[in-house]
Design a protein around this motif. Structure first.
Motif, PDB file in Angstrom:
ATOM      1  N   THR A  61      -1.441  -0.455  13.985  1.00 32.42           N
ATOM      2  CA  THR A  61      -0.664   0.622  13.372  1.00 32.42           C
ATOM      3  C   THR A  61      -0.858   0.542  11.877  1.00 32.42           C
ATOM      4  OG1 THR A  61       0.986   0.011  15.011  1.00 32.42           O
ATOM      5  CG2 THR A  61       1.643   1.688  13.418  1.00 32.42           C
ATOM      6  N   THR A  63      -0.300   0.992   7.757  1.00 34.12           N
ATOM      7  CA  THR A  63       0.839   0.843   6.846  1.00 34.12           C
ATOM      8  C   THR A  63       1.430   2.216   6.531  1.00 34.12           C
ATOM      9  OG1 THR A  63      -0.170  -1.082   5.821  1.00 34.12           O
ATOM     10  CG2 THR A  63       1.503   0.052   4.527  1.00 34.12           C
ATOM     11  N   LYS A  64       2.745   2.266   6.422  1.00 38.28           N
ATOM     12  CA  LYS A  64       3.392   3.491   5.921  1.00 38.28           C
ATOM     13  C   LYS A  64       3.719   3.260   4.453  1.00 38.28           C
ATOM     14  CE  LYS A  64       5.562   6.048   9.628  1.00 38.28           C
ATOM     15  NZ  LYS A  64       5.637   5.096  10.777  1.00 38.28           N
ATOM     16  N   GLN A 124       7.448  10.525   0.996  1.00 34.60           N
ATOM     17  CA  GLN A 124       6.833   9.939   2.192  1.00 34.60           C
ATOM     18  C   GLN A 124       5.483  10.605   2.457  1.00 34.60           C
ATOM     19  OE1 GLN A 124       8.721   8.560   5.415  1.00 34.60           O
ATOM     20  NE2 GLN A 124      10.708   8.197   4.474  1.00 34.60           N
ATOM     21  N   GLU A 126       2.015  12.149   0.945  1.00 37.56           N
ATOM     22  CA  GLU A 126       1.137  12.037  -0.215  1.00 37.56           C
ATOM     23  C   GLU A 126       0.963  13.372  -0.932  1.00 37.56           C
ATOM     24  OE1 GLU A 126      -2.489   9.931   0.590  1.00 37.56           O
ATOM     25  OE2 GLU A 126      -3.430  10.625  -1.259  1.00 37.56           O
ATOM     26  N   ARG A 146       1.213   4.029  -4.706  1.00 39.47           N
ATOM     27  CA  ARG A 146       1.901   3.921  -3.429  1.00 39.47           C
ATOM     28  C   ARG A 146       2.495   2.532  -3.293  1.00 39.47           C
ATOM     29  NH1 ARG A 146      -3.221   3.799   0.817  1.00 39.47           N
ATOM     30  NH2 ARG A 146      -3.890   1.749   0.155  1.00 39.47           N
ATOM     31  N   THR A 150       6.434   0.333   5.439  1.00 46.71           N
ATOM     32  CA  THR A 150       6.311  -0.629   6.540  1.00 46.71           C
ATOM     33  C   THR A 150       4.867  -1.091   6.633  1.00 46.71           C
ATOM     34  OG1 THR A 150       6.006   1.215   8.070  1.00 46.71           O
ATOM     35  CG2 THR A 150       8.189   0.216   8.009  1.00 46.71           C
ATOM     36  N   SER A 152       1.316  -2.559   7.921  1.00 51.00           N
ATOM     37  CA  SER A 152       0.490  -2.356   9.114  1.00 51.00           C
ATOM     38  C   SER A 152       0.637  -3.549  10.051  1.00 51.00           C
ATOM     39  CB  SER A 152      -0.983  -2.222   8.720  1.00 51.00           C
ATOM     40  OG  SER A 152      -1.426  -3.425   8.125  1.00 51.00           O
ATOM     41  N   HIS A 215      -4.408  -2.020   5.545  1.00 48.65           N
ATOM     42  CA  HIS A 215      -3.438  -0.917   5.549  1.00 48.65           C
ATOM     43  C   HIS A 215      -3.804   0.195   6.520  1.00 48.65           C
ATOM     44  CE1 HIS A 215      -1.147  -2.736   2.436  1.00 48.65           C
ATOM     45  NE2 HIS A 215      -2.081  -2.613   1.512  1.00 48.65           N
ATOM     46  N   GLU A 216      -5.097   0.413   6.734  1.00 51.84           N
ATOM     47  CA  GLU A 216      -5.532   1.477   7.644  1.00 51.84           C
ATOM     48  C   GLU A 216      -5.466   1.038   9.098  1.00 51.84           C
ATOM     49  OE1 GLU A 216      -6.152   4.477   6.529  1.00 51.84           O
ATOM     50  OE2 GLU A 216      -5.843   3.781   4.477  1.00 51.84           O
TER      51      GLU A 216
END
Ligand SMILES: [Zn+2]
Ligand SMILES: [Zn+2]
Length: 525
Positions: A61, A63-64, A124, A126, A146, A150, A152, A215-216
């Motif tokens: 998952t 990163t947010k 939230q 971009e 940024r 949360t 990743s 992060h991706e």
């Protein structure tokens, strides 16, 4: 038998991000490594392996992030608070963030690079932050930043070619060398050159290597090594290894100072302090390690550039084009050291017109001043002669091609491109602001790197250029010819110039003091 390395506490170690964004990573190693999870759980006792290994990611998952617009940074809290309040008064949410801090070497505080950043908005999405950024563009040199909301997560698996060894982990893997000669080679590392066709190479590293989920949600790798081990790899990649010894020593000291001054303020969202690309400094492990470079790093051990007691963020560029640029004109964050550009000439005989004026810049760019980085008439090996073609350069783009580049890179449809007007030049003649004239819209571009990137498929060699518009018989613009000087931002040491100064007998300290006026070198470890 003791299989552990002797405990070694380097004066400073650095965490370097080696790669990011991989679906799979293949590596092999020589010598013996212990395999752990990143949290330290032992998976495999120290052992040798003749096989290739692979790391794959299973589910992950990304990163947010929260997005905001960085409008300015200050060295004092008061200035930052005052600006943040101004935004609050305008009804915009603004926050002050403190980054950096005291710089410690060997238990001794040798400097402080605390910065107070003012960030506006908190989104939230971009796109919303980009919208605000566009509005603030005219008054500031804003940048999108940024922050992790949360982190990743994901599961990595790692196995050898024979599939006999197989491990899974949700926090990644760590390979710890247990012999000084242990080396790990990652196959097919992308070189992040910025070109559409991305070359890769196999890179070999010493020291601990970690694989983790970036992060991706892809695979990334980092290493943690003593600063001088890092510098051996950096100097060997950033400067041709057959440059004169004193130039390599100057490079080692500049690179060391740059790392120490900036490592805690660059990669705030990442588990590493420095990336292995031009953004920080190019690090290729021990791949290009060379005895002359290693000697230059070892001989200058602990040598750091200071200005008024502050560690200098000693930036450097390939070829300045005859004059170096002011630090303040180039970076948007306040530099630690605000050095002014200098003529790239140790004789004092070179004539320099006022390069901030159009007439001065035109005369300069169209001539070949006798600076140290002007290699005309000097017989040099190929590796050193490469600077020649960057001293003065020319590149042509079709008008339609450039319109498309601008649309893709800025999102602005300017219609038919008529001309590119110089608005402001820095001390080296580099453009810091231009206006692109179009039939539908005009576009202001500020900052030298943005100008170079937004007017080229990749990036123009420098922003010290003149533009000539070629028209057809009806007077319609058809092609734009860029004539330019130098390669890179031009701030700090000019590497090609440093090499020539060293050839003429100047030592590393003399070279450094020339390019970083009012600075001195002190040995700190
Ligand atoms: Zn970086
Ligand atoms: Zn130069």
């Amino acid at each position: 038998m003791n299989t552990q390395l002797q405990p070694f506490t380097p004066p400073v170690s650095v965490r370097v991000g080696l790669l990011e964004g991989y679906e799979r990573v293949t590596f092999r190693y020589t010598g013996r490594y212990r395999i752990e999870t990143r949290s330290g759980e032992l998976l495999r006792e120290a052992d040798a392996s003749q096989l290739k290994w692979r790391v794959l990611r299973e589910k992950s998952t990304p990163t947010k992030f929260l997005f905001s617009v960085l409008v300015a940074s200050f060295t004092t809290r008061e200035e930052a608070m005052a600006l943040a309040e101004q935004f609050e008064d305008r009804g915009l949410q603004a926050a002050m963030r403190q980054i950096g801090g005291p710089i410690e070497i060997d238990g001794q505080i040798i400097g402080d690079n605390t910065l107070y950043r003012v960030q506006v908005g908190n989104f939230q999405i971009e796109e919303d932050a980009r919208h605000l950024l566009a509005k603030l563009e005219l008054d500031y040199a804003p940048r999108l930043v940024r922050e992790v909301l949360t982190q990743s997560s994901g599961r990595l698996e790692m196995f050898d070619q024979s599939l006999e060894q197989h491990y899974e982990s949700t926090d990644g893997f760590r390979l710890v060398p247990v012999e000084p000669e242990s080396r790990l080679t990652i196959l097919g590392v992308r070189m992040n050159s910025g070109f559409a066709y991305e070359p890769t190479e196999d890179r070999t590293y010493e020291g601990m290597i970690e694989f983790y989920v970036d992060h991706e949600g892809d695979i990334a790798a980092l290493t943690e090594i003593p600063i001088d081990v890092y510098l051996r790899g950096v100097v060997a990649t950033e400067m041709p290894v057959d440059y004169p010894e004193e130039a390599l020593r100057a490079q080692a000291i500049a690179s060391r100072s740059l790392v120490i001054a900036t490592k805690s303020i660059k990669h705030l969202n990442d588990p590493f302090e420095l990336c292995a690309h031009v953004h920080c400094q190019v690090y290729s492990g021990v791949t290009y390690e060379n005895p002359t470079v290693t000697k230059a790093v070892t001989d200058t051990r602990g040598n750091i550039l200071f200005n008024n007691g502050i560690v200098v963020d000693a930036h450097y560029s390939k070829v300045c084009g005859g004059h170096t640029e002011d630090v303040l004109a180039t970076w948007m964050t306040p530099p630690v050291y605000a050095g002014k550009g200098v003529p790239c000439d140790c004789t004092g005989e070179m004539e320099v017109p006022d390069l901030m004026t159009e007439s001065g810049a035109r005369r300069w760019i169209q001539s070949r001043p006798k600076s140290s980085c002007n290699l005309d008439g000097i017989d040099l090996p190929v590796s050193r002669a490469y600077g020649r073609k960057h001293f003065r350069w020319e590149t042509t783009l079709l008008r339609s091609e450039l319109e498309e580049i601008i649309l893709t890179k800025t999102g602005v449809d300017i219609g038919m491109l008529y001309d590119i007007l110089p608005i402001r030049r820095g001390r080296s003649g580099r453009l810091m602001e231009v206006e692109v004239l179009g039939s539908l819209a005009n576009l202001r571009i500020k900052r030298e790197l943005r100008i170079r990137r937004q007017l080229s498929h990749t990036a123009l060699e420098s922003s010290s250029f003149l533009v000539e518009v070629l028209t057809d018989s009806q007077g319609n613009p058809m092609e734009l010819v860029f004539t330019g000087a130098g390669w890179g931002h031009g701030v700090g040491m000019c590497q090609a110039g440093a090499a020539q100064m060293a050839s003429r007998g100047m030592n590393a300290l003399q070279i450094l003091v020339h390019y970083y006026p009012d600075c001195k070198v002190e040995k700190k470890y």
